[in-house]
Design a protein around this motif. Structure first.
Motif, mmCIF file in Angstrom:
data_model
loop_
_atom_site.group_PDB
_atom_site.id
_atom_site.type_symbol
_atom_site.label_atom_id
_atom_site.label_comp_id
_atom_site.label_asym_id
_atom_site.label_seq_id
_atom_site.Cartn_x
_atom_site.Cartn_y
_atom_site.Cartn_z
ATOM 1 N N GLN A 10 73.269 26.840 106.276
ATOM 2 C CA GLN A 10 73.229 27.703 105.099
ATOM 3 C C GLN A 10 73.992 29.002 105.318
ATOM 4 O O GLN A 10 74.715 29.464 104.431
ATOM 5 C CB GLN A 10 71.770 27.992 104.726
ATOM 6 C CG GLN A 10 71.046 26.746 104.229
ATOM 7 C CD GLN A 10 69.547 26.929 104.173
ATOM 8 O OE1 GLN A 10 68.972 27.633 104.994
ATOM 9 N NE2 GLN A 10 68.898 26.283 103.221
ATOM 10 N N LYS B 149 64.487 30.157 101.709
ATOM 11 C CA LYS B 149 65.024 28.816 101.957
ATOM 12 C C LYS B 149 65.616 28.220 100.678
ATOM 13 O O LYS B 149 66.667 27.575 100.715
ATOM 14 C CB LYS B 149 63.916 27.896 102.499
ATOM 15 C CG LYS B 149 63.507 28.204 103.935
ATOM 16 C CD LYS B 149 62.473 27.202 104.433
ATOM 17 C CE LYS B 149 62.117 27.491 105.884
ATOM 18 N NZ LYS B 149 61.087 26.548 106.399
ATOM 19 N N GLU C 158 69.448 27.249 100.066
ATOM 20 C CA GLU C 158 69.837 25.894 99.688
ATOM 21 C C GLU C 158 70.684 25.903 98.421
ATOM 22 O O GLU C 158 71.691 25.181 98.322
ATOM 23 C CB GLU C 158 68.583 25.036 99.481
ATOM 24 C CG GLU C 158 68.863 23.543 99.493
ATOM 25 C CD GLU C 158 69.424 23.032 100.809
ATOM 26 O OE1 GLU C 158 70.134 22.003 100.793
ATOM 27 O OE2 GLU C 158 69.179 23.667 101.863
ATOM 28 N N PHE D 206 74.044 27.154 99.261
ATOM 29 C CA PHE D 206 74.776 26.125 100.013
ATOM 30 C C PHE D 206 75.504 25.189 99.049
ATOM 31 O O PHE D 206 76.694 24.901 99.209
ATOM 32 C CB PHE D 206 73.793 25.334 100.883
ATOM 33 C CG PHE D 206 74.415 24.149 101.567
ATOM 34 C CD1 PHE D 206 75.067 24.279 102.784
ATOM 35 C CD2 PHE D 206 74.347 22.884 100.981
ATOM 36 C CE1 PHE D 206 75.644 23.182 103.413
ATOM 37 C CE2 PHE D 206 74.924 21.776 101.596
ATOM 38 C CZ PHE D 206 75.572 21.938 102.821
ATOM 39 N N TRP D 207 74.786 24.731 98.013
ATOM 40 C CA TRP D 207 75.398 23.774 97.086
ATOM 41 C C TRP D 207 76.401 24.435 96.149
ATOM 42 O O TRP D 207 77.412 23.837 95.787
ATOM 43 C CB TRP D 207 74.309 23.033 96.309
ATOM 44 C CG TRP D 207 73.578 22.075 97.202
ATOM 45 C CD1 TRP D 207 72.307 22.184 97.682
ATOM 46 C CD2 TRP D 207 74.110 20.879 97.778
ATOM 47 N NE1 TRP D 207 72.019 21.140 98.518
ATOM 48 C CE2 TRP D 207 73.090 20.308 98.592
ATOM 49 C CE3 TRP D 207 75.335 20.216 97.700
ATOM 50 C CZ2 TRP D 207 73.270 19.129 99.305
ATOM 51 C CZ3 TRP D 207 75.505 19.029 98.404
ATOM 52 C CH2 TRP D 207 74.489 18.510 99.185
#
Length: 469
Positions: free
Chosen positions: A27, A155, A159, A162-163
């Motif tokens: 990440q 988190k 996430e 990240f995408w």
């Protein structure tokens, strides 16, 4: 400061802040990559190409070198003392409490203003598919969704980021590959005119002169805003000693590929004279190549870039307000963490200010949108200058034996930091020279005056706030 230095340099200090170390290497790497790809590239490059032609490639490369110097300076400081809200903390330690206070609030302003602009941009992009939906409705929906994501946990933020970054990276690589295919094999409707010679065949590499090219640097630097976000993640990274150096050291190839590489390929495929302000060069290139879904694909990518930036803004502002509160420079309520270990109240207040952008969707003309971007750039330049000056002073402390050496020293010591400082001051002079963009300097002067008054009030109520740590 000297007596506290060894204690301050210990990594566990960050863990005591109460944050959850929920950001893994995967990440952090993508947050770093995402910070190097934004709306400044996808949209801003169109206006800059019209101003500078192919020489814009050189401007992105030059600015990229400076940004790498800034990040290596930040990296050395982060491994000396990894803390969330790093820029304000280092300014406070090496320049004094006022500079920590000023830097923290200015970085908060940068992200709030950027969040307003990105929400507006996202609403405009959605209009491509749904022109009947009012922009303020779309902006409000995105604001609420991203607010919820940031409240759940770090988190979930990591996430989602990240995408978002994965979409941008994949799309840019795809664009480069398709462009190289057009150049190599000559397929598509652009194949007959695509050639490397397009970089100099139309009035040369600097078609409008070196001066005009240099004036694009302010827009180029805006495109690089947020690369420093990796520093804000330091207090919540699982293993900052490994993840942060890796994220920073990969910056050169990211700049070379995503900025210099992508622009070079596009300007080889389509001659620079066909690009215009207000039109994404990527959308234009795909239109010339003749891919039917190209414009829609690029529009989706630009939408993710805007949402990514707004998402990062909510993350950053909450952390910076908590740092300010912990130092007595903001209301104590901002220092509290929720049950999910996020600075929920700070994020909520920041989102409320970003919500002004929803209201402004009724009245803000295109020029005002540009003013907002210039304010963000000016605030970003201040942040970068504070990183560099803090690094220079830190290096002096190390050389004098007053401070422990970092495990990730910047190459050349403080020499590269001095070069970057001179460059940023030069860009500031360019902003002052340009009639449109200099408005942001007036805004920053007003902001500085307001913060000065706030500092005077703070000192009168609590003299200990002004005591040097």
């Amino acid at each position: 400061m000297t007596s506290q230095a060894p204690e301050a340099s210990e990594a566990p200090a960050a863990a005591e802040e109460g944050y959850e170390r929920g950001l893994g290497s995967r990440q952090v790497q993508m947050i770093a990559i995402g910070g190097a790809i934004g709306v400044g590239l996808f949209l801003g490059a169109g206006a800059n190409i019209a101003k500078a032609g192919p020489s814009l490639i050189f401007m992105y490369a030059l600015a990229g070198v400076i940004v790498f110097f800034i990040m290596r300076a930040l990296g050395e400081l982060l491994l000396y003392r990894p803390v969330s809200g790093s820029f304000a903390e280092y300014s406070r330690e090496f320049l004094g409490p006022f500079f920590g206070y000023f830097t923290g609030w200015t970085y908060w302003l940068m992200w709030v203003v950027t969040g307003m602009a990105e929400l507006t941009a996202a609403a405009i992009y959605v209009n491509y598919w749904a022109p009947g939906v009012p922009r303020w409705v779309t902006a409000l929906v995105f604001l609420v969704i991203l607010f919820g994501v940031n409240l759940i946990s770090v988190k979930v933020f990591g996430e989602l980021e990240f995408w978002f970054s994965m979409v941008k990276v994949t799309a840019l690589i795809g664009m480069i590959v398709i462009g190289l295919g057009v150049l190599t094999f000559g397929f598509s409707s652009a194949g007959d005119t695509a050639a490397v010679s397009n970089l100099w065949a139309f009035d040369g590499f600097f078609p409008k002169g070196v001066g005009s090219s240099l004036m694009t640097l302010q827009g180029v630097m805006f495109a690089y805003l947020a690369v420093e976000l990796v520093g804000v993640t330091a207090g919540e990274s699982e293993n900052p000693e490994k993840t942060l150096p890796k994220a920073i050291n990969t910056l050169p190839w990211r700049i070379a590929l995503f900025y210099v590489g992508a622009l070079t390929v596009i300007l080889c495929v389509v001659k620079w004279t066909e690009f215009a302000p207000g039109v994404s060069p990527f959308v234009e290139a795909f239109a010339k190549i003749g891919i039917p879904a190209g414009a829609g694909i690029v529009n989706f990518v630009v939408l993710t870039a805007a949402l990514s930036s707004c998402n990062s803004g909510m993350y950053s502002t909450g952390r910076m307000l908590r740092t300010l509160a912990d130092n007595g420079e903001a209301p104590k309520v901002f220092s509290k963490l929720s049950t999910t270990k996020t600075p929920a109240f700070g994020i909520a207040i920041s989102v409320a200010f970003m919500g002004i952008g929803v209201v402004l969707n009724y009245v803000v003309p295109e020029k005002a949108f540009g003013y907002v971007m210039s304010v963000a750039t000016a605030a970003g330049i201040w942040t970068w200058l504070m990183i560099l000056i803090s690094h220079v002073l830190y290096r002096r402390g190390v050389v004098a034996g007053r401070l422990p050496a970092s495990s990730f020293p910047a190459p050349g010591g403080s020499v590269c930091s001095w070069i970057a400082i001179a460059f940023l001051l030069f860009v500031t002079a360019l902003i002052a020279y340009d009639a449109d963009s200099r408005v942001c300097l007036y805004v920053m002067a007003g902001w500085a005056a307001a913060l000065g008054v706030g500092w005077a009030v703070l000192k009168s109520r609590n003299p200990q706030v002004a005591a040097r740590s």
